[in-house]
Design a protein around this motif. Structure first.
Motif, PDB file in Angstrom:
ATOM      1  N   LEU A  26       1.915   3.135  12.879  1.00 48.26           N
ATOM      2  CA  LEU A  26       1.479   3.910  11.720  1.00 48.26           C
ATOM      3  C   LEU A  26       0.215   3.318  11.108  1.00 48.26           C
ATOM      4  N   VAL A  27       0.171   1.992  10.969  1.00 49.66           N
ATOM      5  CA  VAL A  27      -1.026   1.336  10.424  1.00 49.66           C
ATOM      6  C   VAL A  27      -2.231   1.626  11.315  1.00 49.66           C
ATOM      7  N   ASP A  28      -2.055   1.532  12.624  1.00 50.57           N
ATOM      8  CA  ASP A  28      -3.154   1.826  13.542  1.00 50.57           C
ATOM      9  C   ASP A  28      -3.621   3.273  13.383  1.00 50.57           C
ATOM     10  N   ALA A  42       0.858  -1.182   0.000  1.00 47.95           N
ATOM     11  CA  ALA A  42       0.000   0.000   0.000  1.00 47.95           C
ATOM     12  C   ALA A  42       0.893   1.230   0.000  1.00 47.95           C
ATOM     13  N   MET A  43       0.606   2.186  -0.888  1.00 43.83           N
ATOM     14  CA  MET A  43       1.465   3.351  -1.066  1.00 43.83           C
ATOM     15  C   MET A  43       0.655   4.621  -0.900  1.00 43.83           C
ATOM     16  N   GLY A  44       1.070   5.465   0.053  1.00 45.49           N
ATOM     17  CA  GLY A  44       0.393   6.722   0.310  1.00 45.49           C
ATOM     18  C   GLY A  44       1.325   7.893   0.056  1.00 45.49           C
ATOM     19  N   TYR A  45       0.725   9.079  -0.081  1.00 46.43           N
ATOM     20  CA  TYR A  45       1.468  10.276  -0.444  1.00 46.43           C
ATOM     21  C   TYR A  45       1.074  11.440   0.458  1.00 46.43           C
ATOM     22  N   SER A  46       1.857  12.509   0.356  1.00 51.64           N
ATOM     23  CA  SER A  46       1.465  13.754   1.005  1.00 51.64           C
ATOM     24  C   SER A  46       0.166  14.244   0.382  1.00 51.64           C
ATOM     25  N   PRO A  47      -0.656  14.980   1.130  1.00 47.01           N
ATOM     26  CA  PRO A  47      -1.880  15.529   0.536  1.00 47.01           C
ATOM     27  C   PRO A  47      -1.546  16.566  -0.531  1.00 47.01           C
ATOM     28  N   GLY A  48      -2.433  16.682  -1.523  1.00 43.63           N
ATOM     29  CA  GLY A  48      -2.225  17.656  -2.589  1.00 43.63           C
ATOM     30  C   GLY A  48      -1.315  17.117  -3.677  1.00 43.63           C
ATOM     31  N   ASP A  49      -0.984  17.981  -4.637  1.00 44.22           N
ATOM     32  CA  ASP A  49      -0.199  17.576  -5.802  1.00 44.22           C
ATOM     33  C   ASP A  49       1.183  18.217  -5.835  1.00 44.22           C
ATOM     34  N   SER A  50       1.706  18.645  -4.687  1.00 46.98           N
ATOM     35  CA  SER A  50       3.017  19.282  -4.665  1.00 46.98           C
ATOM     36  C   SER A  50       4.102  18.278  -5.026  1.00 46.98           C
ATOM     37  N   GLY A  85     -11.227  -9.903   9.998  1.00 49.08           N
ATOM     38  CA  GLY A  85     -11.779 -10.484  11.209  1.00 49.08           C
ATOM     39  C   GLY A  85     -10.779 -11.210  12.079  1.00 49.08           C
ATOM     40  N   THR A  86      -9.496 -11.174  11.724  1.00 46.05           N
ATOM     41  CA  THR A  86      -8.462 -11.809  12.542  1.00 46.05           C
ATOM     42  C   THR A  86      -7.748 -10.747  13.376  1.00 46.05           C
ATOM     43  N   PRO A  87      -7.018 -11.142  14.392  1.00 46.52           N
ATOM     44  CA  PRO A  87      -6.287 -10.147  15.193  1.00 46.52           C
ATOM     45  C   PRO A  87      -5.244  -9.365  14.410  1.00 46.52           C
ATOM     46  N   SER A  88      -4.736  -9.928  13.298  1.00 41.13           N
ATOM     47  CA  SER A  88      -3.683  -9.242  12.540  1.00 41.13           C
ATOM     48  C   SER A  88      -4.217  -8.352  11.431  1.00 41.13           C
ATOM     49  N   ALA A  89      -5.531  -8.289  11.257  1.00 42.39           N
ATOM     50  CA  ALA A  89      -6.092  -7.438  10.198  1.00 42.39           C
ATOM     51  C   ALA A  89      -5.680  -5.999  10.424  1.00 42.39           C
ATOM     52  N   ALA A  90      -5.471  -5.276   9.343  1.00 36.34           N
ATOM     53  CA  ALA A  90      -5.064  -3.880   9.452  1.00 36.34           C
ATOM     54  C   ALA A  90      -6.221  -2.994   9.880  1.00 36.34           C
ATOM     55  N   VAL A  91      -7.427  -3.319   9.435  1.00 35.32           N
ATOM     56  CA  VAL A  91      -8.566  -2.423   9.645  1.00 35.32           C
ATOM     57  C   VAL A  91      -9.676  -3.091  10.449  1.00 35.32           C
ATOM     58  N   ALA A 146      -9.434   2.392   2.825  1.00 33.69           N
ATOM     59  CA  ALA A 146      -9.904   1.583   1.696  1.00 33.69           C
ATOM     60  C   ALA A 146      -8.792   0.680   1.176  1.00 33.69           C
ATOM     61  N   ALA A 147      -7.566   1.217   1.067  1.00 35.35           N
ATOM     62  CA  ALA A 147      -6.453   0.423   0.560  1.00 35.35           C
ATOM     63  C   ALA A 147      -6.103  -0.711   1.517  1.00 35.35           C
ATOM     64  N   LEU A 148      -6.072  -0.423   2.818  1.00 30.75           N
ATOM     65  CA  LEU A 148      -5.722  -1.449   3.794  1.00 30.75           C
ATOM     66  C   LEU A 148      -6.824  -2.504   3.929  1.00 30.75           C
ATOM     67  N   LEU A 149      -8.079  -2.074   3.804  1.00 33.56           N
ATOM     68  CA  LEU A 149      -9.185  -3.034   3.839  1.00 33.56           C
ATOM     69  C   LEU A 149      -9.107  -3.978   2.647  1.00 33.56           C
ATOM     70  N   LYS A 150      -8.796  -3.434   1.471  1.00 35.89           N
ATOM     71  CA  LYS A 150      -8.635  -4.282   0.290  1.00 35.89           C
ATOM     72  C   LYS A 150      -7.472  -5.268   0.481  1.00 35.89           C
ATOM     73  N   MET A 151      -6.397  -4.802   1.108  1.00 38.22           N
ATOM     74  CA  MET A 151      -5.282  -5.694   1.399  1.00 38.22           C
ATOM     75  C   MET A 151      -5.728  -6.829   2.304  1.00 38.22           C
ATOM     76  N   ASP A 152      -6.468  -6.499   3.362  1.00 34.05           N
ATOM     77  CA  ASP A 152      -6.970  -7.541   4.267  1.00 34.05           C
ATOM     78  C   ASP A 152      -7.847  -8.541   3.529  1.00 34.05           C
TER      79      ASP A 152
END
Length: 336
Positions: free
Chosen positions: A119-121, A45-53, A161-167, A148-154
Motif C-alpha cells: 500500500l505504501v508503495d 499518516a492518515m488518509g481518507y476517501s476522496p471528497g467530503d462524503s 535516502g535509506t532503503p526503508s524510506a517510504a518515498v 507529501a505526508a509520507l515524505l514528511k514522515m521520512d
C-alpha cells in the motif's frame, strides 16, 4: 477543525542517536492526508476517501522510529452513514487483489505487513487504490497528499535516502536511522488544599473578573466572561482555579479556566478558554470540543497541575469531520 501545518527544518540523517521530533509533536496536512508525529519519533499518516462524503473510509499508517521498522495499517469504515462492509475485505491495487484484511470489528480492519508495504508503495505512485468487500462493493482511498505526508514522515524520522524510506529511497546506511526518543515520565501532582468558604465570595469582586479579562488574548476569546457566574476552587495556600462559561452552542459548551492569586490584584493566567471539566482527584483539566454538530470530529486536551501551573499532558486535535463518530482516529500529537 483543520490545524495549520507546522514547518520544521529537515533533520540531517544520522547526526543524532534518537529521532528529533519537537517536544510538542508535529501536525501536518496536505489534501486528503494528515500526519501526526509524537516526540518519541512514532508517526501516523492518515488518509481518507476522496471528497467530503460521510460514508467513506480512513486508513492510518503507523511507523515507529528506528532502522527497518515496518509500517502497520489500520482501516476504518465510517459509521454515521452507509452500511458496514461484508467480510472479507481486500486491498485492491489497480486490478490486483492483495490479500484480505483481518477483521477486528464490523468496520475495523488491519492489514498485514506485506499488504501495508504494498500500500505504501502504491501511494508513492499513481496506482488506483480500493478496498473491496465480499459483495463487490468498493471504497476508494485517495492518494492526493499521501506523498507529501509520507515524505514528511521520512524527514522527521531521518530515514530519507535509506532503503526503508517510504518515498525517497536510496542506499544510505540504514543503521544510521535514529531510534525512538524515550517517553517523558508522568507528571506527579501535590495534594490540593480544600476550598474555603470565603473563596466563593471572591466571585463577587469586580477586580477578579478584570484580572481574568486581562489574561485573555484576541486568539482566546471568552465573550460570556462578564455574564456568567464564577466557580472558584482552591489549589494551594495562595492560588485558585477560577472557571466560567466562555461560549455555548447547540453541541458544545466551552469553559474558561484561570489560575489566579487569592487576593487583589489577583494576577490571573489563562489555562484554556475551551475547557470541559476539572477532575480534582487527579488535579487535571480536560477539554473535549466537538467541531461538528454531527459529532464526527473532536479536539481533546488535558492539563495536570504540577504544584506551580497546569502543564499540557495530552493533545489530540487532528481529526477530519468525515462521518466517523468522534473522528476516525484519536491520535495525540503530544503526550507527557
Amino acid at each position: 477543525m483543520k490545524l495549520h501545518a507546522l514547518c520544521w527544518p529537515l533533520l540531517l540523517l544520522g547526526t543524532l542517536a534518537q529521532a528529533q521530533v519537537p517536544r510538542e509533536g508535529v501536525e501536518f496536512s496536505h489534501k486528503d492526508w494528515d500526519l501526526v508525529c509524537f516526540r518519541t519519533g512514532t508517526c501516523v499518516a492518515m488518509g481518507y476517501s476522496p471528497g467530503d462524503s460521510l460514508d467513506g473510509i480512513s486508513l492510518a499508517l503507523n511507523r515507529q522510529a528506528g532502522p527497518r521498522t515496518p509500517f502497520s495499517a489500520n482501516l476504518l469504515f465510517a459509521d454515521l452513514a452507509g452500511d458496514p462492509p461484508t467480510s472479507p475485505v481486500s486491498l485492491v491495487l489497480d486490478d490486483e487483489r492483495v490479500g484480505p484484511a483481518t477483521e477486528h470489528g464490523p468496520r475495523d480492519f488491519v492489514l498485514d505487513e506485506y499488504a501495508s508495504r504494498r500500500l505504501v508503495d502504491a501511494l508513492a505512485g499513481n496506482t488506483r487504490i480500493r478496498f473491496v468487500d465480499a459483495l463487490g462493493h468498493a471504497w476508494p482511498l485517495s492518494g492526493a497528499g499521501a506523498t507529501a505526508a509520507l515524505l514528511k514522515m521520512d524527514e522527521l524520522q531521518e530515514r530519507l535516502g535509506t532503503p526503508s524510506a517510504a518515498v525517497r529511497r536510496g542506499d544510505e546506511d540504514e543503521d544510521l536511522v535514529p531510534g525512538p526518543e524515550p517517553a517523558s515520565p508522568p507528571i506527579s501532582h501535590p495534594p490540593l488544599l480544600d476550598t474555603r468558604l470565603e473563596d466563593a465570595r471572591l466571585a463577587d469582586d469586580p477586580a477578579l473578573r478584570q484580572a481574568l479579562a486581562a489574561a485573555l488574548s484576541p486568539h482566546q476569546p471568552c465573550p460570556d466572561l462578564h455574564a456568567e457566574p464564577l466557580l472558584i476552587e482552591r489549589l494551594d495556600e495562595r492560588r485558585l482555579l477560577v472557571s466560567t462559561q466562555c461560549t455555548a452552542n447547540s453541541y458544545n459548551t466551552a469553559t474558561g479556566f484561570w489560575v489566579a492569586e487569592d487576593r487583589p490584584p489577583y494576577l490571573a493566567r489563562l489555562v484554556t478558554e475551551a475547557g470541559s471539566r476539572f477532575d480534582r482527584a487527579r488535579a487535571t483539566l480536560a477539554s473535549w470540543q466537538m467541531q461538528s454538530p454531527r459529532g464526527d470530529c473532536m479536539k481533546r486536551a488535558f492539563w495536570t497541575w504540577d504544584g506551580t501551573r497546569f502543564v499540557l499532558t495530552y493533545r489530540a486535535g487532528y481529526v477530519r469531520c468525515r462521518g466517523f463518530r468522534d473522528g476516525a482516529w484519536t491520535v495525540p500529537s503530544y503526550v507527557n
